[in-house]
Design an enzyme around this catalytic site. Structure first.
Site, mmCIF file in Angstrom:
data_model
loop_
_atom_site.group_PDB
_atom_site.id
_atom_site.type_symbol
_atom_site.label_atom_id
_atom_site.label_comp_id
_atom_site.label_asym_id
_atom_site.label_seq_id
_atom_site.Cartn_x
_atom_site.Cartn_y
_atom_site.Cartn_z
ATOM 1 N N GLY A 32 0.835 -1.196 0.000
ATOM 2 C CA GLY A 32 0.000 0.000 0.000
ATOM 3 C C GLY A 32 0.867 1.242 0.000
ATOM 4 C CB SER A 57 -3.697 -8.749 -2.462
ATOM 5 O OG SER A 57 -3.344 -7.390 -2.517
ATOM 6 C CB SER A 59 -1.448 -4.518 -3.937
ATOM 7 O OG SER A 59 -2.357 -3.871 -3.092
ATOM 8 C CD GLU A 90 -6.801 -1.464 10.552
ATOM 9 O OE1 GLU A 90 -5.766 -0.850 10.858
ATOM 10 O OE2 GLU A 90 -7.501 -1.162 9.558
ATOM 11 C CD GLN A 92 1.302 -3.744 11.636
ATOM 12 O OE1 GLN A 92 1.935 -3.745 12.699
ATOM 13 N NE2 GLN A 92 1.464 -2.790 10.730
ATOM 14 C CG HIS A 114 2.495 3.503 13.814
ATOM 15 N ND1 HIS A 114 2.985 4.388 14.749
ATOM 16 C CD2 HIS A 114 1.161 3.520 13.961
ATOM 17 C CE1 HIS A 114 1.970 4.917 15.430
ATOM 18 N NE2 HIS A 114 0.858 4.396 14.977
ATOM 19 N N GLY A 140 3.405 7.627 2.402
ATOM 20 C CA GLY A 140 4.178 6.722 1.567
ATOM 21 C C GLY A 140 4.405 7.234 0.153
ATOM 22 C CD GLU A 233 -11.405 34.290 4.032
ATOM 23 O OE1 GLU A 233 -10.579 34.079 4.946
ATOM 24 O OE2 GLU A 233 -11.184 35.074 3.099
ATOM 25 C CD GLU A 237 -7.223 33.132 2.288
ATOM 26 O OE1 GLU A 237 -6.482 33.544 3.210
ATOM 27 O OE2 GLU A 237 -8.110 33.826 1.772
HETATM 28 P P1 NAD Z 1 -2.192 0.668 3.415
HETATM 29 O O1 NAD Z 1 -3.579 0.488 3.887
HETATM 30 O O2 NAD Z 1 -1.890 1.739 2.424
HETATM 31 O O3 NAD Z 1 -1.684 -0.695 2.757
HETATM 32 C C1 NAD Z 1 -1.848 -1.923 3.390
HETATM 33 C C2 NAD Z 1 -1.356 -3.051 2.493
HETATM 34 O O4 NAD Z 1 -1.450 -4.272 3.229
HETATM 35 C C3 NAD Z 1 -2.189 -3.252 1.220
HETATM 36 O O5 NAD Z 1 -1.304 -3.531 0.159
HETATM 37 C C4 NAD Z 1 -3.012 -4.498 1.554
HETATM 38 O O6 NAD Z 1 -3.334 -5.233 0.392
HETATM 39 C C5 NAD Z 1 -2.035 -5.268 2.413
HETATM 40 N N1 NAD Z 1 -2.610 -6.292 3.283
HETATM 41 C C6 NAD Z 1 -3.765 -6.247 3.986
HETATM 42 N N2 NAD Z 1 -3.928 -7.397 4.669
HETATM 43 C C7 NAD Z 1 -2.845 -8.148 4.402
HETATM 44 C C8 NAD Z 1 -2.424 -9.453 4.811
HETATM 45 N N3 NAD Z 1 -3.199 -10.190 5.610
HETATM 46 N N4 NAD Z 1 -1.235 -9.929 4.367
HETATM 47 C C9 NAD Z 1 -0.471 -9.190 3.547
HETATM 48 N N5 NAD Z 1 -0.826 -7.952 3.116
HETATM 49 C C10 NAD Z 1 -1.998 -7.455 3.534
HETATM 50 O O7 NAD Z 1 -1.268 0.798 4.714
HETATM 51 P P2 NAD Z 1 -0.221 1.969 5.072
HETATM 52 O O8 NAD Z 1 -0.955 3.248 5.275
HETATM 53 O O9 NAD Z 1 0.915 1.904 4.121
HETATM 54 O O10 NAD Z 1 0.257 1.503 6.527
HETATM 55 C C11 NAD Z 1 1.194 0.463 6.723
HETATM 56 C C12 NAD Z 1 1.986 0.726 7.998
HETATM 57 O O11 NAD Z 1 2.770 1.914 7.817
HETATM 58 C C13 NAD Z 1 1.150 0.963 9.236
HETATM 59 O O12 NAD Z 1 1.838 0.426 10.332
HETATM 60 C C14 NAD Z 1 1.104 2.478 9.342
HETATM 61 O O13 NAD Z 1 0.873 2.950 10.656
HETATM 62 C C15 NAD Z 1 2.499 2.826 8.885
HETATM 63 N N6 NAD Z 1 2.673 4.182 8.386
HETATM 64 C C16 NAD Z 1 1.899 4.619 7.358
HETATM 65 C C17 NAD Z 1 2.098 5.887 6.839
HETATM 66 C C18 NAD Z 1 1.357 6.326 5.599
HETATM 67 O O14 NAD Z 1 1.884 7.168 4.906
HETATM 68 N N7 NAD Z 1 0.190 5.799 5.257
HETATM 69 C C19 NAD Z 1 3.070 6.747 7.407
HETATM 70 C C20 NAD Z 1 3.890 6.263 8.449
HETATM 71 C C21 NAD Z 1 3.658 4.971 8.930
#
Ligand code: NAD
Ligand code: MG
Length: 335
Positions: A32, A57, A59, A90, A92, A114, A140, A233, A237
């Site tokens: 993701g 998936s 992706s 949620e 992991q 995280h 990301g 507003e 801005e």
């Molecule tokens: P996301 O929702 O964008 O992507 C999640 C990915 O996990 C998807 O590709 C989904 O297909 C895959 N997935 C879901 N269930 C799965 C499974 N059972 N097995 C394998 N893959 C599975 O997630 P994200 O926002 O990139 O967040 C990922 C981690 O990065 C989190 O811990 C988040 O707190 C951290 N984080 C995210 C950001 C951000 O920019 N979004 C910034 C800093 C930290």
């Protein structure tokens, strides 16, 4: 070379040793926002990266088209030296119990972006496992875009468990490999990263800002002012003002606005963000520290996300969104 800023050590590429990743089998779980960025940046730095996803998936195809090897989660973990967990927070703990730990090689490195699950004890890794975090301080898609442009998003890193004795070097190499060493890699710990990150997004960045914008928009439109004016507003801005604050602090922003605006800023700001607001923020922090927020969030997920879905739906129906989508259609510079 490394330096100190207000007591925090900051590392750059020159302090990091990419060879700590070379020759290692790297698995990134999830493709993701963060997953695609870490995986592609590391691959372009010459690393051996495999993606782990659920069967079916959406992706899967994207990752393959980007030239990455993709396997089902459990298969991708088998034999990996480093496993970076970039699936939603949620999910992991369950994926860790079912697919990761039973397949995780002895002495492997388990990594996160995280600290949530480790800090709140939802994942308790085996004693032989090294645990670190590399948390880019930006979304990301910017981690990927800035890397391609030759810069990078600053990263926090932390080491939680270090049976191998070199986890810090591996973490620094990872942070450098994803582009963080071009702008700075800052040392922290899982508790601090987790609690400050949650507080920031709840009280200030996401929860605080959207409520402030929305309430301002409501007050103006309910008083009969044109929605277009209210939108410009209170929302449009916002970015222009925040850009100035980002570039040069409050002082640069206040230098740029009129004396009228600056006078109004001091005259009204503390009437909006009051001592009670500060108390509410302190309570928000206390609920994060006690684990109450984490438990509420995970319970909602387990039940099919009723709270999240209800609020997402209601927010999408707020008039500010309809006004915004029409107006943005007219803003040629956004296209
Ligand atoms: P996301 O929702 O964008 O992507 C999640 C990915 O996990 C998807 O590709 C989904 O297909 C895959 N997935 C879901 N269930 C799965 C499974 N059972 N097995 C394998 N893959 C599975 O997630 P994200 O926002 O990139 O967040 C990922 C981690 O990065 C989190 O811990 C988040 O707190 C951290 N984080 C995210 C950001 C951000 O920019 N979004 C910034 C800093 C930290
Ligand atoms: Mg955050």
């Amino acid at each position: 070379m490394a330096g100190k800023i207000l007591g925090t050590t900051v590392y750059y590429d020159a302090d990091c040793n990419l060879s700590k990743l070379q020759g290692k089998k790297i698995t990134v779980l999830g493709y993701g926002s963060q997953g695609h960025a870490h995986a592609l940046n590391l691959k372009e730095n010459g690393m051996d990266v495999t993606i782990g996803l659920r069967a079916g998936s959406s992706s899967w195809k994207d990752a393959e088209e980007a030239g990455l090897t993709v396997k089902e989660t459990a298969e991708a973990v088998k034999g990996a030296d480093i496993v970076m967990v970039l699936i939603p927070d949620e999910l992991q703990a369950e994926v860790y119990a079912n697919d990761i730990e039973p397949n995780l090689k002895e002495g492997a490195y388990l990594a996160f972006a995280h600290g949530f699950n480790i800090h709140f004890g939802k994942i308790v890794p085996r004693e032989d496992v090294n645990v670190f975090m590399v948390a880019p301080k930006g979304p990301g898609h910017l981690v990927r875009r800035t890397f391609q442009e030759g810069s990078g998003v600053p990263c926090l890193y932390a080491v939680e468990k270090d049976p191998s004795g070199d986890t810090e070097e591996v973490a620094l190499a990872w942070a450098s490999g994803v582009g963080g060493g071009r702008s700075g890699i800052l040392e922290t710990n899982f508790k601090s990263e987790t609690e400050t990150d949650l507080f920031g997004e709840q009280a200030v960045l996401c929860g605080g800002v959207t409520e402030l914008i929305k309430t301002g928009f409501e007050v103006l439109t309910e008083a009969g002012y044109e929605p277009v004016n209210a939108y410009f507003e209170c929302l449009h801005e916002m970015k222009l003002i925040v850009d100035l604050i980002y570039e040069g602090g409050f002082q640069k922003m206040r230098h740029s606005i009129s004396n009228t605006a600056e006078y109004g800023d001091y005259y009204v700001g503390p009437k909006i963000i009051t001592a009670d607001t500060k108390k509410a923020m302190e309570q928000v922090l206390a609920d994060i520290q006690s684990g109450k927020f984490a438990d509420d969030f995970l319970a909602d997920s387990k039940n099919g996300q009723p709270f999240l879905k209800q609020h997402r739906e209601a927010a999408a129906k707020h008039p500010i969104e309809a006004v915004g989508s029409e107006l943005r259609g007219l803003m040629s510079w956004l296209k």
